[in-house]
Design a protein around this motif. Structure first.
Motif, mmCIF file in Angstrom:
data_model
loop_
_atom_site.group_PDB
_atom_site.id
_atom_site.type_symbol
_atom_site.label_atom_id
_atom_site.label_comp_id
_atom_site.label_asym_id
_atom_site.label_seq_id
_atom_site.Cartn_x
_atom_site.Cartn_y
_atom_site.Cartn_z
ATOM 1 N N ALA A 479 0.845 -1.200 0.000
ATOM 2 C CA ALA A 479 0.000 0.000 0.000
ATOM 3 C C ALA A 479 0.875 1.242 0.000
ATOM 4 O O ALA A 479 1.924 1.291 0.652
ATOM 5 N N ALA A 480 0.448 2.237 -0.772
ATOM 6 C CA ALA A 480 1.138 3.529 -0.813
ATOM 7 C C ALA A 480 0.335 4.542 0.013
ATOM 8 O O ALA A 480 -0.893 4.446 0.121
ATOM 9 N N PHE A 481 1.061 5.509 0.577
ATOM 10 C CA PHE A 481 0.405 6.545 1.384
ATOM 11 C C PHE A 481 1.149 7.863 1.223
ATOM 12 O O PHE A 481 2.385 7.891 1.194
ATOM 13 N N TRP A 482 0.386 8.954 1.061
ATOM 14 C CA TRP A 482 1.002 10.280 0.992
ATOM 15 C C TRP A 482 -0.014 11.337 1.416
ATOM 16 O O TRP A 482 -1.227 11.117 1.386
ATOM 17 N N TYR A 483 0.526 12.487 1.837
ATOM 18 C CA TYR A 483 -0.305 13.642 2.170
ATOM 19 C C TYR A 483 -0.532 14.477 0.914
ATOM 20 O O TYR A 483 0.416 14.789 0.187
ATOM 21 N N ASN A 484 -1.783 14.845 0.668
ATOM 22 C CA ASN A 484 -2.117 15.702 -0.472
ATOM 23 C C ASN A 484 -1.998 17.184 -0.135
ATOM 24 O O ASN A 484 -1.875 18.018 -1.022
ATOM 25 N N LEU A 485 -2.081 17.491 1.163
ATOM 26 C CA LEU A 485 -2.088 18.884 1.609
ATOM 27 C C LEU A 485 -0.883 19.162 2.504
ATOM 28 O O LEU A 485 -0.404 18.271 3.223
ATOM 29 N N HIS A 486 -0.408 20.401 2.452
ATOM 30 C CA HIS A 486 0.579 20.854 3.432
ATOM 31 C C HIS A 486 -0.102 20.941 4.798
ATOM 32 O O HIS A 486 -1.347 20.994 4.889
ATOM 33 N N PRO A 487 0.675 20.986 5.881
ATOM 34 C CA PRO A 487 0.054 21.156 7.210
ATOM 35 C C PRO A 487 -0.835 22.386 7.305
ATOM 36 O O PRO A 487 -1.782 22.415 8.108
ATOM 37 N N SER A 488 -0.566 23.395 6.471
ATOM 38 C CA SER A 488 -1.394 24.617 6.462
ATOM 39 C C SER A 488 -2.767 24.388 5.852
ATOM 40 O O SER A 488 -3.667 25.211 6.007
ATOM 41 N N GLY A 489 -2.940 23.277 5.140
ATOM 42 C CA GLY A 489 -4.204 23.006 4.447
ATOM 43 C C GLY A 489 -4.159 23.371 2.981
ATOM 44 O O GLY A 489 -5.095 23.078 2.227
ATOM 45 N N ASP A 490 -3.069 24.042 2.556
ATOM 46 C CA ASP A 490 -2.901 24.347 1.135
ATOM 47 C C ASP A 490 -2.559 23.067 0.373
ATOM 48 O O ASP A 490 -1.893 22.160 0.910
ATOM 49 N N GLY A 491 -2.979 23.005 -0.892
ATOM 50 C CA GLY A 491 -2.687 21.837 -1.704
ATOM 51 C C GLY A 491 -1.204 21.710 -2.009
ATOM 52 O O GLY A 491 -0.532 22.692 -2.316
ATOM 53 N N ASP A 492 -0.679 20.495 -1.905
ATOM 54 C CA ASP A 492 0.712 20.220 -2.268
ATOM 55 C C ASP A 492 0.731 19.758 -3.727
ATOM 56 O O ASP A 492 0.453 18.591 -4.023
ATOM 57 N N TYR A 493 1.057 20.658 -4.624
ATOM 58 C CA TYR A 493 0.978 20.384 -6.059
ATOM 59 C C TYR A 493 2.013 19.359 -6.519
ATOM 60 O O TYR A 493 1.929 18.842 -7.631
ATOM 61 N N ARG A 494 2.958 19.063 -5.676
ATOM 62 C CA ARG A 494 3.954 18.046 -6.025
ATOM 63 C C ARG A 494 3.369 16.642 -5.968
ATOM 64 O O ARG A 494 3.992 15.688 -6.457
ATOM 65 N N THR A 495 2.184 16.500 -5.364
ATOM 66 C CA THR A 495 1.562 15.170 -5.255
ATOM 67 C C THR A 495 0.683 14.842 -6.467
ATOM 68 O O THR A 495 -0.038 13.843 -6.439
ATOM 69 N N ARG A 496 0.756 15.667 -7.485
ATOM 70 C CA ARG A 496 0.030 15.342 -8.720
ATOM 71 C C ARG A 496 0.559 13.996 -9.226
ATOM 72 O O ARG A 496 1.773 13.821 -9.404
ATOM 73 N N HIS A 497 -0.343 13.067 -9.467
ATOM 74 C CA HIS A 497 0.085 11.700 -9.777
ATOM 75 C C HIS A 497 -0.807 11.077 -10.847
ATOM 76 O O HIS A 497 -1.827 11.659 -11.255
ATOM 77 N N ALA A 498 -0.420 9.893 -11.289
ATOM 78 C CA ALA A 498 -1.157 9.210 -12.357
ATOM 79 C C ALA A 498 -1.040 7.703 -12.199
ATOM 80 O O ALA A 498 -0.091 7.200 -11.591
ATOM 81 N N ALA A 499 -2.006 6.988 -12.757
ATOM 82 C CA ALA A 499 -1.959 5.524 -12.849
ATOM 83 C C ALA A 499 -1.620 5.170 -14.284
ATOM 84 O O ALA A 499 -2.379 5.480 -15.202
ATOM 85 N N CYS A 500 -0.461 4.560 -14.487
ATOM 86 C CA CYS A 500 -0.005 4.221 -15.845
ATOM 87 C C CYS A 500 -0.901 3.159 -16.476
ATOM 88 O O CYS A 500 -1.471 2.314 -15.770
ATOM 89 N N PRO A 501 -1.000 3.169 -17.809
ATOM 90 C CA PRO A 501 -1.799 2.131 -18.477
ATOM 91 C C PRO A 501 -1.259 0.732 -18.192
ATOM 92 O O PRO A 501 -0.043 0.538 -18.102
ATOM 93 N N VAL A 502 -2.162 -0.212 -18.046
ATOM 94 C CA VAL A 502 -1.769 -1.608 -17.851
ATOM 95 C C VAL A 502 -1.502 -2.216 -19.230
ATOM 96 O O VAL A 502 -2.395 -2.270 -20.076
ATOM 97 N N LEU A 503 -0.256 -2.646 -19.442
ATOM 98 C CA LEU A 503 0.094 -3.243 -20.733
ATOM 99 C C LEU A 503 -0.257 -4.723 -20.764
ATOM 100 O O LEU A 503 -0.888 -5.205 -21.701
ATOM 101 N N PHE A 504 0.160 -5.472 -19.755
ATOM 102 C CA PHE A 504 -0.168 -6.896 -19.647
ATOM 103 C C PHE A 504 -0.624 -7.189 -18.228
ATOM 104 O O PHE A 504 -0.082 -6.657 -17.264
ATOM 105 N N GLY A 505 -1.603 -8.059 -18.118
ATOM 106 C CA GLY A 505 -2.072 -8.461 -16.798
ATOM 107 C C GLY A 505 -3.248 -7.631 -16.328
ATOM 108 O O GLY A 505 -3.909 -6.945 -17.106
ATOM 109 N N THR A 506 -3.504 -7.689 -15.032
ATOM 110 C CA THR A 506 -4.645 -6.991 -14.459
ATOM 111 C C THR A 506 -4.200 -6.160 -13.265
ATOM 112 O O THR A 506 -3.191 -6.461 -12.627
ATOM 113 N N LYS A 507 -4.962 -5.137 -12.963
ATOM 114 C CA LYS A 507 -4.647 -4.262 -11.836
ATOM 115 C C LYS A 507 -5.909 -4.029 -11.009
ATOM 116 O O LYS A 507 -6.927 -3.576 -11.525
#
Length: 537
Positions: A479-507
């Protein structure tokens, strides 16, 4: 032809759609394929039997014709007169009855739609778009796909010229001329190997190919392809018109070039030079970083020396059963917890979620409404803790590991990714620039994300963070875990993320979004406000 059209209309009007978005539904389709084949065989045998009866009638007609040629005034004999009338009434009616299988066809279509799990036209277009997405993300050449030369334990047969044509035609219909051009060319290549038994009409391929390459600015190439059409079909009206148009445009270009040699756009759009540029994307440069991370290409990013692995015991619940904690990125912090969910818990989650899977939706940044989107291809369902004690136990585990309250957390979301399943770069938190109030003051914004990996895809499916060049490979039971917000409550734009396409197999994944309200004394503000695009709102 009308019979075929009716069959298609009846079939398409009743089948399910969006099957391609879920691997589990594709498994159901694969399982039903053998039974569908058996049903088609039985119906074709029925039709063949009817056709044989109709052929017997034709033989009777031919026999009477031959006898009438050999005898003058054959109908002078009352028996022959009877036979002729019988032939034209009863036998002709038998011929019609044997070929009129409309009622049986309707019953066959009705039975097959009720019994089997079948895809739709939307699935057909969707799976082809998914093929193009995989082609781009993992830098696959059309010939690799055509020949089935992909690095996987699950080989495929080579594609026919018609199948290559279809991969191009659907792209063409969606005004995706980049992929259309690649696959029309591949169709032509395959036609050379098919010889005198082509699977698709050469002129049809050339016609699409010529228009597609013209749309990409290759007028000379389009002219050459159109000339080839006319050598095969000299009366082809559209080709005749297009030749005049292409020749006129090429002459106009030459005149413009002679008049202004310093015009850079004229040189860039030279219709005599072949080009097939991939179209721009709303992600811009981020698309290149995102796809490079998905491929595990080297990315220039700062690697912290403060990364570590340990057995975490910082909560009383973890004293007896420590968790395997890995810090995969130091700033912002991204953790990966290994072997944190059991096989039995995974099985229970999947079994509970399967009946609830529906096409995943996203919140539109323009309207604020939830809708399906091309950039998120998966099916998801929601589970509440009261559905099974296992879910209660997992929520308690999250409380211990994250040291956050789950009082305002969302339900468990279970997602299954299908062919080329992905979720392009996005934020989990609601930005202050988004329309409306996404979550309301009762629960606040999404402070953190917890993401269980319930399956290990053979190739692809990683979670990537383009702004910081970080990739987290999905591994079953982690399992992965991260904070989306700074302690101030402002958005942490560095946490912009994506789920890569599945080429083979299942996810399979399961995530829980944790909200701000209830965390006031668990994650306190810093003395100084962090840098964020939202700090000036």
């Amino acid at each position: 032809m009308k019979l075929l059209s009716l069959l298609i209309a009846l079939y398409l009007g009743t089948v399910r759609s969006e099957m391609f978005t879920s691997y589990e539904e594709m498994k159901r389709l694969a399982a039903s394929q053998h039974l569908v084949t058996e049903s088609l065989l039985k119906f074709s045998q029925f039709c063949e039997q009817r056709l044989n009866e109709a052929k017997k009638v034709v033989e009777e007609f031919k026999k009477f014709s031959q006898e009438s040629d050999n005898q003058e005034n054959i109908i002078g004999n009352p028996v022959n007169a009877f036979l002729l009338i019988k032939l034209m009434v009863k036998d002709l009616q038998n011929f019609v009855d044997n070929l009129n299988t409309m009622d049986e066809l309707k019953k066959f279509v009705r039975d097959i739609k009720e019994e089997f799990f079948l895809p739709s036209n939307e699935d057909y277009d969707g799976v082809i778009k998914a093929m193009h997405r995989l082609e781009d993300t993992y830098l696959l050449r059309p010939d690799q796909i055509r020949l089935g030369k992909l690095k996987t334990h699950h080989p495929s047969r080579p594609l026919t010229a018609f199948e290559c044509f279809e991969l191009g035609r659907v792209a063409y219909e969606n005004q995706d001329y980049y992929h259309a051009l690649r696959w029309m060319n591949e169709s032509l290549v395959q036609l050379e190997f098919e010889g005198d038994k082509p699977s698709v009409n050469l002129v049809q391929v050339l016609d699409y190919y010529a228009f597609t390459t013209a749309k990409q600015g290759n007028l000379k190439h389009a002219l050459d392809l159109t000339k080839k059409i006319l050598t095969i079909e000299p009366d082809h009206k559209r080709a005749q018109f297009n030749i005049d148009y292409f020749q006129k445009e090429l002459k106009n270009y030459k005149k413009k070039l002679q008049g202004d040699l310093e015009d850079s756009t004229l040189l860039e759009n030279n219709p005599f030079v072949f080009k097939n540029n991939r179209p721009e994307n709303v992600l811009g440069v981020e698309r290149d970083v995102y796809e490079a991370l998905c491929r595990e290409d080297p990315i220039d990013s700062k690697k912290s020396k403060k990364l570590f692995c340990r057995y975490a015991t910082y909560h009383p619940m973890l004293k007896i059963a420590p968790v395997k904690e890995e810090l995969v990125n130091a700033d912002p912090k991204i953790w990966l917890f290994h072997d944190i969910i059991t096989e039995k818990q995974i099985q229970i989650m999947k079994e509970l979620a399967l009946p609830k899977l529906k096409r995943a939706i996203v919140r539109s940044p323009i309207t604020g409404q939830y809708e399906t989107a091309e950039y998120r291809i998966s099916k998801s369902g929601w589970l509440t803790d009261n559905e099974h004690p296992t879910l209660v136990n997992l929520t308690s585990l999250l409380t211990a590991v994250t040291n956050l309250s789950m009082s305002t957390a969302e339900e468990w979301q279970i997602a299954n990714y299908g062919i080329g399943g992905q979720y392009e770069p996005h934020f989990d938190f609601a930005r202050k620039s988004d329309p409306g109030d996404a979550f309301g003051s009762e629960i606040g914004n999404r402070i953190a994300t917890w993401l269980f990996y319930l399956e290990t895809p053979e190739v692809g499916g990683a979670t990537v963070f383009p702004p910081i060049g970080v990739r987290v490979n999905p591994k079953r039971r982690s399992a992965a875990f991260w904070y989306n917000l700074h302690p101030s409550g402002d958005g942490d734009y560095r946490t912009r993320h994506a789920a890569c396409p599945v080429l083979f197999g299942t996810k399979w994944v399961s995530n829980k979004w944790i909200h701000m309200v209830g965390q006031e004394f668990l994650r306190k503000c810093n003395l100084k406000r962090e840098q964020s695009p939202e700090m000036y709102f």
